[in-house]
Design a protein around this motif. Sequence first.
Motif, PDB file in Angstrom:
ATOM      1  N   LEU A 244       0.716  -1.348   0.059  1.00 15.96           N
ATOM      2  CA  LEU A 244      -0.124   0.067  -0.182  1.00 15.96           C
ATOM      3  C   LEU A 244       0.925   1.290  -0.154  1.00 15.96           C
ATOM      4  O   LEU A 244       1.746   1.543   0.895  1.00 15.96           O
ATOM      5  N   SER A 246       0.830   5.870  -0.706  1.00 17.92           N
ATOM      6  CA  SER A 246      -0.218   6.983  -1.171  1.00 17.92           C
ATOM      7  C   SER A 246       0.633   8.131  -1.163  1.00 17.92           C
ATOM      8  O   SER A 246       1.877   8.032  -1.085  1.00 17.92           O
ATOM      9  N   TYR A 258       5.674   9.732  -2.345  1.00 18.20           N
ATOM     10  CA  TYR A 258       5.017   8.758  -2.145  1.00 18.20           C
ATOM     11  C   TYR A 258       5.276   8.135  -0.637  1.00 18.20           C
ATOM     12  O   TYR A 258       6.598   8.396  -0.442  1.00 18.20           O
ATOM     13  N   PRO A 261       0.782   4.010   4.332  1.00 17.93           N
ATOM     14  CA  PRO A 261      -0.132   4.607   5.208  1.00 17.93           C
ATOM     15  C   PRO A 261       0.585   4.956   6.503  1.00 17.93           C
ATOM     16  O   PRO A 261       1.664   4.512   7.019  1.00 17.93           O
ATOM     17  N   MET A 324      -8.656   0.274   3.382  1.00 19.31           N
ATOM     18  CA  MET A 324      -7.110   0.363   2.552  1.00 19.31           C
ATOM     19  C   MET A 324      -7.487   0.358   1.103  1.00 19.31           C
ATOM     20  O   MET A 324      -6.392   0.536   0.295  1.00 19.31           O
ATOM     21  N   LYS A 326      -8.495   2.599  -0.497  1.00 15.10           N
ATOM     22  CA  LYS A 326      -8.487   4.090  -1.068  1.00 15.10           C
ATOM     23  C   LYS A 326      -6.821   4.109  -1.450  1.00 15.10           C
ATOM     24  O   LYS A 326      -6.329   5.341  -1.794  1.00 15.10           O
ATOM     25  N   TYR A 327      -6.088   3.083  -1.065  1.00 11.53           N
ATOM     26  CA  TYR A 327      -4.542   3.497  -1.083  1.00 11.53           C
ATOM     27  C   TYR A 327      -4.357   2.858  -2.622  1.00 11.53           C
ATOM     28  O   TYR A 327      -4.954   1.974  -2.948  1.00 11.53           O
TER      29      TYR A 327
END
Length: 356
Positions: A244, A246, A258, A261, A324, A326-327
Amino acid sequence: MDDREISGILIHWYEKNKRELPWRETGDPYLIWISEIILQQTRVAQGLDYFNRFVQRFPDVRSLAEVDEDEVMKYWQGLGYYSRARNLHAAAKQIVDSFDGVFPRTREDILSLKGIGDYTAAAIASFAYQQPYATVDGNVYRVLARLFDLEMPIDSGEGKKYFTELAQSLLDERHPDLFNQAMMEFGALQCVPKSPACDSCPLNGKCLALASGRVEQLPVKNGKTMVKPRYFNYLHIRGQGKTLLSKRTGNDIWRNLYEFPLVETASPVSWGELQQVAGFNTLFGGMTGINVKREFTAKKHVLSHRVIYAVFYEILVDAFSPAMQKYLQVPDEEVGNYAVSRLVQSYLEKRETLLF
DNA sequence: AACCCGGGGGG
DNA sequence: CCCCCAGGGTT
């Protein structure tokens, strides 16, 4: 003191002592621009490799303007002050849109480009077009403050104006490019911040601060930046071969880079305490059996105005929770393709060495 | 005018 | 280890 004598000594010193650098072998405003942005807050030794890689990948304005911003950030990764890269990309688009892809020539037009202020506009105008604008960077402030024994703070509006006018009055208008290069190179190599070699200085007979014994105290600065601590808890979550990630947004450090999380807390927290934090529970809502594979103890990451205490937790999951989704789900082996901060980069490198 | 934005080198 | 460096944008 005779101004022409000063510029003559500086230029003579420069011809004998200058470093051979790629951006000094060109009159191309694009290459000069790139070098000047990279060299802001960055030493030549550190910026040289970035410059070479950057201009090889983006050899002209259009090649820079047409790529995605993420691609630009990758070539800036690790260099810091990332707004420089975002502004560089935006300015390249500005040049294509407003100046038909041709680098502007007037000081006013150059100054209209994002990320270009008084210093960089003067540098480009003088180096690329031999226009008579004095460059005033940190080196110039130091050289002038010492040469004329000036105690006016350089980080005030008044000081900026005063030093700029003084530099402009000394400028050799027949060779503005040479004069500017000479003044800055002299500050970088001879009139250095700490323990300058005044014995061997070609201006030691004219330096008022040397005469008054104030060389080490100049230039004067008011600025005092408070260093505030922040606590980052990074969750390196992996499952089914995916990691993951974001992209950082908002007005904060590392914007558009980047990261994993992140749960930021107001104070340092243990793994047990972290699991009570709202942000953590939102992410793992409804999940059972969290498996912490590895924990890296707090890493202290020091910036000029921030100190970040970071903890990285590597967590393996069978499946990603709804929160998770949305990642970004990035294949593990492709994580290295994303531009990250030095902090995340050092974690990834350390993890790599521990794994093999 | 005050504050924010990274990272590296030197003593 | 602590201290220093410093251009441009935003508020």
